[in-house]
Write a protein that holds these residues in place. Structure first.
Motif, short mmCIF file in Angstrom:
data_model
loop_
_atom_site.label_atom_id
_atom_site.label_comp_id
_atom_site.label_asym_id
_atom_site.label_seq_id
_atom_site.Cartn_x
_atom_site.Cartn_y
_atom_site.Cartn_z
N GLN A 1 -3.04 5.54 0.41
CA GLN A 1 -4.05 4.47 0.42
C GLN A 1 -4.36 4.02 1.85
OE1 GLN A 1 -1.86 1.82 -2.13
NE2 GLN A 1 -3.32 2.08 -3.82
N LEU A 2 -3.32 3.85 2.64
CA LEU A 2 -3.52 3.38 4.00
C LEU A 2 -4.31 4.38 4.83
CD1 LEU A 2 -2.90 1.41 6.36
CD2 LEU A 2 -1.04 2.97 6.89
N ARG B 1 -7.89 4.44 3.74
CA ARG B 1 -8.63 3.24 4.18
C ARG B 1 -9.01 3.31 5.64
NH1 ARG B 1 -6.11 -2.32 1.67
NH2 ARG B 1 -6.29 -1.75 -0.51
N LEU C 1 0.84 -1.19 0.00
CA LEU C 1 0.00 0.00 0.00
C LEU C 1 0.88 1.25 0.00
CD1 LEU C 1 -2.75 -0.79 2.70
CD2 LEU C 1 -2.91 -1.04 0.22
#
Length: 194
Positions: A35-36, A39, A31
């Protein structure tokens, strides 16, 4: 060669007084930091780049109900630093977050409770929780490391080296003070209701 746990003595109160007493380090393969953090529920418009020192100072200004963390890229991994946080030790978060990848984390809270997690493709493969012990028999990939820790480093708390050793064994990343202090972190506030 894997670093001996004693080589992680640099992670001490003298060098990192606002981090060693309560932290969570999480490694997630594949990732990006963006993105992390997305999320986990942070809003992209709130992302900020910070040094470790700024990350630590800012995290202590956030109250209960919000976690504040920083993420940076190390090779194929995203490395997450949570001063006084524990998202990486929350099975309800890390299990789905590991879907399709590997996640490794270690955690210590202000009361000295420590844990270590290895989750892969949506399943906890191994965990250690202080006072509870190991979740189950160690998977073959880490048996040698666990035997070494049990025979040579039993006197150390996980945060004094063994957790770093296990994370290194599972990620291939040797965390150093230069890497920790020299990285720039993408930071964001994560609401508790994620």
């Amino acid at each position: 060669m894997i670093t001996p746990p004693d080589d992680y003595a640099w992670f001490s109160y003298e060098r990192f007084p606002d981090l060693t007493e309560a932290y969570c380090f999480t490694y997630i393969r594949g990732l990006t930091p963006e993105q992390l953090v997305t999320r986990l529920g942070a809003r992209p418009e709130d992302f900020t780049l910070m040094t470790l020192e700024e990350l630590i100072a800012t995290s202590y200004r956030h109250g209960y109900g919000t976690a504040f963390l920083g993420a940076t890229t190390i090779g194929d991994w995203v490395f997450v630093v949570e001063p006084n946080g524990g998202i990486g030790a929350d099975e309800g978060i890390i299990t789905p977050l590991s879907a399709g990848t590997r996640l490794v984390s270690h955690f210590r809270d202000v009361e000295g409770v420590e844990s270590f997690y290895w989750s892969e493709d949506g399943e906890i493969r191994f965990c250690f929780i202080a006072d509870d012990g190991y979740s189950e028999e160690a998977p073959e990939e880490i048996v040698e490391s666990m035997q070494r820790i049990d025979s040579d480093y039993r006197h150390l708390y996980p945060s004094e080296g063994p957790a770093f050793l296990m994370a290194e064994r599972l990620t291939g990343i040797t965390l150093t003070p230069e890497l920790l202090e020299g990285s720039t972190y993408l930071c964001g506030a994560i609401p508790e209701s994620r």
